[in-house]
Scaffold this active site. Structure first.
Site, PDB file in Angstrom:
ATOM      1  N   PHE A 144     139.529  59.331  64.097  1.00 27.04           N
ATOM      2  CA  PHE A 144     139.318  59.577  62.616  1.00 27.04           C
ATOM      3  C   PHE A 144     138.913  60.828  62.560  1.00 27.04           C
ATOM      4  O   PHE A 144     137.681  61.321  62.926  1.00 27.04           O
ATOM      5  CB  PHE A 144     138.494  58.749  61.843  1.00 27.04           C
ATOM      6  CG  PHE A 144     138.230  59.103  60.386  1.00 27.04           C
ATOM      7  CD1 PHE A 144     139.504  58.654  59.187  1.00 27.04           C
ATOM      8  CD2 PHE A 144     137.183  59.728  60.124  1.00 27.04           C
ATOM      9  CE1 PHE A 144     139.122  59.090  58.342  1.00 27.04           C
ATOM     10  CE2 PHE A 144     137.016  60.173  58.662  1.00 27.04           C
ATOM     11  CZ  PHE A 144     137.973  59.931  57.787  1.00 27.04           C
ATOM     12  N   ASP A 229     135.250  66.503  68.337  1.00 26.44           N
ATOM     13  CA  ASP A 229     134.686  66.474  66.912  1.00 26.44           C
ATOM     14  C   ASP A 229     133.354  65.685  66.902  1.00 26.44           C
ATOM     15  O   ASP A 229     133.270  64.704  67.153  1.00 26.44           O
ATOM     16  CB  ASP A 229     135.744  65.535  66.352  1.00 26.44           C
ATOM     17  CG  ASP A 229     135.667  65.310  64.875  1.00 26.44           C
ATOM     18  OD1 ASP A 229     134.483  65.567  64.040  1.00 26.44           O
ATOM     19  OD2 ASP A 229     136.500  64.976  64.160  1.00 26.44           O
ATOM     20  N   LYS A 258     129.189  67.320  58.034  1.00 27.62           N
ATOM     21  CA  LYS A 258     128.161  66.095  57.473  1.00 27.62           C
ATOM     22  C   LYS A 258     126.544  66.450  57.456  1.00 27.62           C
ATOM     23  O   LYS A 258     126.317  67.149  56.657  1.00 27.62           O
ATOM     24  CB  LYS A 258     128.470  64.868  58.317  1.00 27.62           C
ATOM     25  CG  LYS A 258     129.874  64.394  57.892  1.00 27.62           C
ATOM     26  CD  LYS A 258     129.785  62.961  58.307  1.00 27.62           C
ATOM     27  CE  LYS A 258     131.434  62.270  58.036  1.00 27.62           C
ATOM     28  NZ  LYS A 258     131.547  62.204  56.621  1.00 27.62           N
TER      29      LYS A 258
END
Length: 407
Positions: A144, A229, A258
């Protein structure tokens, strides 16, 4: 009641006027402080999701709020058409934190992933010498990285992928955790291996011990970039600054997001050395808001918190407490438990309840979590949570499973 007071009316407004790209729990939040949030009816809830790790430092951390307020009074946006004081200092500080020579700031995590893909491809053509239009990248199943058109082109999540073709070419799927599968898919056109050190959306899936080190060694030997990531796994969530740190691995490129925005605004970036990020030239990539002074000021404050090491240590300690409390539930309602720092994936026995049902049951008892992939829920409370908060998570989940098994 007014719109502000009536929770059901606010839910109806959202469902009427906002596209249905999420399936929220039936709760309307109004305030947040630390690890706790309050809904429009005045009920308090322990936040066990932390904005998918965007709120690692909790709701309204005073240092981050102070940095945001101070910058709001000075300068919020210039665009990169001009230099700004905060952008310069943020780039310096984030480069030091990552140990890299350069950073390229963006806004959302998906933008940062797209940036990394572009950088890797251009590096492949200009540095590695891959023939034009042939650059390939190895990616992992169960990944993801976002939901933009290019990213869903190599997603294995059919919900995110179906209906958005034609897909962007150039990606080769390999089994996550299998070095042999990655090796088989690398050839002279391969520019990078892109992976999550821990697959967050997949349910906090932790690869086998040594996997990241092996990928690092293979990428170095085969002349391809290793791109990590760390949008969800980075910035203290796993008990280290980066999840790669657990194996003493340094990728060629970090993708960050984030928590880099402190839960205040979207801030993302890629970080790499000059021989990689140096391929980007004026006009070849950009963002109106990327690196804006407001975002940079908050990002600098986030880096300052991380430099103390306090949050990394706290996540490790609280994570051990969480695992010790939940481990006895494996075989007693849980099929599997995966924990790394203050981040856990719980696979619930599907014969007992679904992940959605667990999330609703937790909400009814004052805890907010979110399901993924059927019977799995993820726990990622803000790192500012207390021991008492962690114990509450354990006791609540234990109680719910005991009741369901007995019923």
């Amino acid at each position: 009641m007014t719109d502000r007071d009536d929770a059901q009316h606010l839910i109806t407004l959202t469902e009427t006027y906002a596209a249905h790209n999420y399936h929220p729990l039936p709760i309307v939040l109004r305030e947040g402080h630390g690890a706790w949030v309050t809904d429009v009816d005045g009920r308090r809830f322990l936040d066990c999701l932390a904005g998918y790790s965007a709120l690692n430092f909790g709701h309204g951390h005073p240092d981050l709020v102070a940095a945001a307020h101070a910058q709001l009074d000075r300068l919020t946006l210039t665009s990169r058409a001009f230099y700004s004081e905060e952008m310069a200092l943020f780039a310096r500080d984030l480069a030091r934190l990552t140990g890299k020579e350069m950073v390229l700031p963006m806004n959302s995590g998906a933008e940062a992933v797209e940036t990394a893909i572009k950088v890797a491809r251009r590096w492949g053509y200009e540095v590695k010498g891959v023939p034009a239009h042939q650059a390939s990248m190895v990616v992992m199943d169960g990944n993801f990285h976002g939901r933009t058109t290019t990213i869903v082109s190599f997603s294995t999540d059919e919900v995110a992928r179906v209906g958005y073709s034609p897909y962007t070419p150039g990606f080769r799927l390999a089994k996550y955790g299998s070095l042999a599968a990655i090796d088989e898919r690398i050839d002279d056109t391969t520019v990078a291996v892109l992976l999550e050190p821990i697959q967050g959306e997949g349910g906090v899936v932790i690869p086998p011990d040594g996997f990241l080190r092996e990928v690092r060694e293979m990428c170095s030997a085969r002349g391809v970039l290793m791109i990590a990531d760390e949008i969800q796994s980075g910035l203290a969530r796993t008990g280290r600054t980066f999840a790669c740190d657990h194996e003493d691995v340094v990728p060629d490129m970090y993708i960050l997001g984030k928590a880099l925005g402190g839960g205040i605004l979207p801030v993302s970036a890629v970080a790499a050395d000059r021989d990689v990020l140096g391929v980007i030239t004026p006009g070849s990539h950009g963002s109106t808001f990327g690196g804006n002074p407001f975002a940079a000021a908050v990002g600098r404050a986030v880096v300052a918190l991380l430099e103390t090491g306090d949050f990394q240590d706290r996540a490790a300690r609280l994570g051990r407490r969480l695992e010790e409390g939940l481990r006895p539930l494996v075989g007693a309602g849980l099929v599997e438990l995966r924990v790394r720092g203050l981040w856990a994936g719980l696979d619930i026995d599907p014969g007992i309840m679904t992940g959605r049902e667990m999330s609703v049951a937790m909400m009814e008892r004052g805890l907010l979590a979110k399901d993924t992939h059927g019977s799995t829920i993820r726990l990622a409370p803000p790192i500012v949570a207390s021991k008492k908060d962690i114990d509450l998570i354990v006791s609540t989940i234990t109680e719910i499973l005991r009741e369901r098994r007995a019923g």
